[in-house]
Motif scaffolding. Structure first.
Motif, PDB file in Angstrom:
ATOM      1  N   LEU A 249     115.584  15.292   8.728  1.00 36.99           N
ATOM      2  CA  LEU A 249     114.697  14.696   9.729  1.00 36.99           C
ATOM      3  C   LEU A 249     115.386  14.558  11.083  1.00 36.99           C
ATOM      4  O   LEU A 249     114.760  14.713  12.136  1.00 36.99           O
ATOM      5  CB  LEU A 249     114.212  13.324   9.248  1.00 36.99           C
ATOM      6  CG  LEU A 249     113.125  13.325   8.163  1.00 36.99           C
ATOM      7  CD1 LEU A 249     112.953  11.920   7.589  1.00 36.99           C
ATOM      8  CD2 LEU A 249     111.802  13.826   8.734  1.00 36.99           C
ATOM      9  N   SER A 250     116.693  14.286  11.055  1.00 36.24           N
ATOM     10  CA  SER A 250     117.440  14.125  12.297  1.00 36.24           C
ATOM     11  C   SER A 250     117.764  15.460  12.965  1.00 36.24           C
ATOM     12  O   SER A 250     117.961  15.514  14.183  1.00 36.24           O
ATOM     13  CB  SER A 250     118.736  13.350  12.042  1.00 36.24           C
ATOM     14  OG  SER A 250     119.670  14.138  11.305  1.00 36.24           O
ATOM     15  N   LYS A 251     117.815  16.529  12.191  1.00 41.03           N
ATOM     16  CA  LYS A 251     118.219  17.834  12.715  1.00 41.03           C
ATOM     17  C   LYS A 251     117.041  18.723  13.109  1.00 41.03           C
ATOM     18  O   LYS A 251     117.195  19.600  13.965  1.00 41.03           O
ATOM     19  CB  LYS A 251     119.069  18.575  11.678  1.00 41.03           C
ATOM     20  CG  LYS A 251     120.389  17.886  11.332  1.00 41.03           C
ATOM     21  CD  LYS A 251     121.338  17.839  12.523  1.00 41.03           C
ATOM     22  CE  LYS A 251     122.657  17.199  12.135  1.00 41.03           C
ATOM     23  NZ  LYS A 251     123.588  17.111  13.290  1.00 41.03           N
ATOM     24  N   LYS A 257     106.868  16.021   7.261  1.00 38.72           N
ATOM     25  CA  LYS A 257     107.016  14.627   6.832  1.00 38.72           C
ATOM     26  C   LYS A 257     106.502  14.382   5.418  1.00 38.72           C
ATOM     27  O   LYS A 257     106.867  13.393   4.781  1.00 38.72           O
ATOM     28  CB  LYS A 257     106.276  13.706   7.811  1.00 38.72           C
ATOM     29  CG  LYS A 257     106.728  13.829   9.264  1.00 38.72           C
ATOM     30  CD  LYS A 257     108.190  13.494   9.429  1.00 38.72           C
ATOM     31  CE  LYS A 257     108.600  13.407  10.901  1.00 38.72           C
ATOM     32  NZ  LYS A 257     108.493  14.702  11.601  1.00 38.72           N
ATOM     33  N   ASN A 258     105.643  15.277   4.912  1.00 43.44           N
ATOM     34  CA  ASN A 258     105.109  15.091   3.556  1.00 43.44           C
ATOM     35  C   ASN A 258     106.106  15.505   2.473  1.00 43.44           C
ATOM     36  O   ASN A 258     105.905  15.219   1.299  1.00 43.44           O
ATOM     37  CB  ASN A 258     103.819  15.889   3.385  1.00 43.44           C
ATOM     38  CG  ASN A 258     104.050  17.392   3.521  1.00 43.44           C
ATOM     39  OD1 ASN A 258     104.557  17.837   4.557  1.00 43.44           O
ATOM     40  ND2 ASN A 258     103.679  18.166   2.519  1.00 43.44           N
ATOM     41  N   VAL A 259     107.183  16.182   2.858  1.00 45.28           N
ATOM     42  CA  VAL A 259     108.203  16.592   1.891  1.00 45.28           C
ATOM     43  C   VAL A 259     109.074  15.386   1.546  1.00 45.28           C
ATOM     44  O   VAL A 259     109.713  14.801   2.434  1.00 45.28           O
ATOM     45  CB  VAL A 259     109.060  17.747   2.444  1.00 45.28           C
ATOM     46  CG1 VAL A 259     110.218  18.054   1.494  1.00 45.28           C
ATOM     47  CG2 VAL A 259     108.207  18.994   2.640  1.00 45.28           C
ATOM     48  N   LYS A 260     109.087  15.009   0.295  1.00 47.55           N
ATOM     49  CA  LYS A 260     109.846  13.844  -0.146  1.00 47.55           C
ATOM     50  C   LYS A 260     111.302  14.222  -0.411  1.00 47.55           C
ATOM     51  O   LYS A 260     111.713  15.370  -0.233  1.00 47.55           O
ATOM     52  CB  LYS A 260     109.207  13.251  -1.401  1.00 47.55           C
ATOM     53  CG  LYS A 260     107.760  12.800  -1.209  1.00 47.55           C
ATOM     54  CD  LYS A 260     107.643  11.692  -0.180  1.00 47.55           C
ATOM     55  CE  LYS A 260     106.213  11.177  -0.083  1.00 47.55           C
ATOM     56  NZ  LYS A 260     106.075  10.098   0.929  1.00 47.55           N
ATOM     57  N   ALA A 261     112.088  13.242  -0.858  1.00 47.95           N
ATOM     58  CA  ALA A 261     113.506  13.475  -1.099  1.00 47.95           C
ATOM     59  C   ALA A 261     113.749  14.118  -2.459  1.00 47.95           C
ATOM     60  O   ALA A 261     114.431  15.149  -2.562  1.00 47.95           O
ATOM     61  CB  ALA A 261     114.283  12.162  -0.994  1.00 47.95           C
ATOM     62  N   LEU A 262     113.187  13.552  -3.523  1.00 49.69           N
ATOM     63  CA  LEU A 262     113.547  13.987  -4.882  1.00 49.69           C
ATOM     64  C   LEU A 262     112.363  14.083  -5.825  1.00 49.69           C
ATOM     65  O   LEU A 262     112.268  15.034  -6.597  1.00 49.69           O
ATOM     66  CB  LEU A 262     114.575  13.008  -5.469  1.00 49.69           C
ATOM     67  CG  LEU A 262     115.147  13.360  -6.841  1.00 49.69           C
ATOM     68  CD1 LEU A 262     116.020  14.610  -6.759  1.00 49.69           C
ATOM     69  CD2 LEU A 262     115.965  12.184  -7.395  1.00 49.69           C
ATOM     70  N   ILE A 263     111.459  13.112  -5.772  1.00 49.83           N
ATOM     71  CA  ILE A 263     110.339  13.049  -6.713  1.00 49.83           C
ATOM     72  C   ILE A 263     109.049  13.384  -5.964  1.00 49.83           C
ATOM     73  O   ILE A 263     108.681  12.662  -5.027  1.00 49.83           O
ATOM     74  CB  ILE A 263     110.227  11.651  -7.358  1.00 49.83           C
ATOM     75  CG1 ILE A 263     111.557  11.255  -8.006  1.00 49.83           C
ATOM     76  CG2 ILE A 263     109.115  11.622  -8.385  1.00 49.83           C
ATOM     77  CD1 ILE A 263     111.611   9.828  -8.491  1.00 49.83           C
TER      78      ILE A 263
END
Length: 267
Positions: A249-251, A257-263
């Motif tokens: 998100l910082s890069k 934004k709908n892409v989550k981290a893991l689940i």
């Protein structure tokens, strides 16, 4: 242990070593995952030089050498179990367990040598810490299984379900590692937003499948130690995936934004 746990797991062995390692594995990995969320990272992959107070000081290794040092001792320990009387060849469950651990770390070494593309360095202190963790986890998992010999099996035999889950995990992990390796050319050191597979849903699907693989190992083993290490690894990968999503998100201003981290759809 609770009555439900008694149905699923071997009773904890009267071993101070395994008891201590169960507690250490769970708490240390969970704490490391919490540290990732707070911005205190293990220095490998995209976080190899992350340091809020300036560049991390220490001995730098090439990423390929660092990754080999991380996984090779664990692979050696898993393979050695086949030569130690009473370990891998003492029962079907022990054989499946040692085979799963050997396949897991062989795949890791294979990926280091032939699949992964590298863009940075790796810090020796993080390499040694992770390598020791993996090595001790393999030794402890196999030893905890050895201590179950001549012990009544759990009421529910989950080892074949574990094999299925392990296979799903290792294939999914390899597939998404391969996708990552194809994002850039041989001399391209820049990062890109991954696409394909489950990357449209989560930024770390390779971590998700790694958790599935470790869960499979726990079901094959059905020992308290294996479950403790899997839980600790899950907490760590939750923290690492959170930090990874925050980094993307910082890069990248166009990171979805709908892409989550893991689940998927959840975290």
């Amino acid at each position: 242990m609770s009555p439900i746990t008694d149905l699923l797991l071997f009773p904890p062995p009267p071993s101070p070593f395994i008891t201590a390692m169960s507690v250490i594995s769970l708490t240390s990995l969970a704490y490391t995952g919490f540290s990732e969320v707070r911005g205190k990272h293990l220095h490998y992959s995209k976080f190899w030089n992350a340091n809020p107070n300036g560049r991390h000081k220490g001995i730098e290794l090439s990423s390929r050498v660092g990754m080999l040092l991380i996984y090779s001792p664990a692979l050696a320990a898993a393979l050695a179990s086949f030569a130690i009387p009473g370990c891998a060849l003492s029962s079907t469950r022990s054989l499946l367990l040692s085979a799963a651990l050997s396949i897991h770390y062989f795949k890791r070494v294979f990926e280091v040598l032939f699949i992964h593309q590298y863009s940075g360095q790796t810090m020796l202190d993080s390499v040694l810490l992770i390598s020791l963790s993996y090595f001790m986890s393999v030794v402890s998992t196999i030893y905890a299984q050895y201590l179950t010999e001549n012990t009544a099996e759990p009421a529910f035999d989950l080892k074949y379900a574990g094999v299925l889950l392990f296979v799903i995990g290792i294939i999914g992990n390899f597939y998404h590692h391969y996708i990552l390796s194809q994002l850039r050319g041989k001399d391209d050191k820049s990062y890109k937003i991954p696409k394909g597979g489950l990357f449209s849903l989560v930024i770390c699907p390779h971590y998700l499948f790694e958790i599935l693989g470790f869960t499979g190992v726990s079901l094959i083993s059905q020992t308290v130690y294996a479950v403790s290490f899997t839980l600790g690894s899950t907490f760590y990968l939750l923290g690492r995936s959170y930090a990874t999503r925050k980094w993307y998100l910082s890069k990248f201003d166009n990171f979805p934004k709908n892409v989550k981290a893991l689940i998927p759809f959840v975290f």
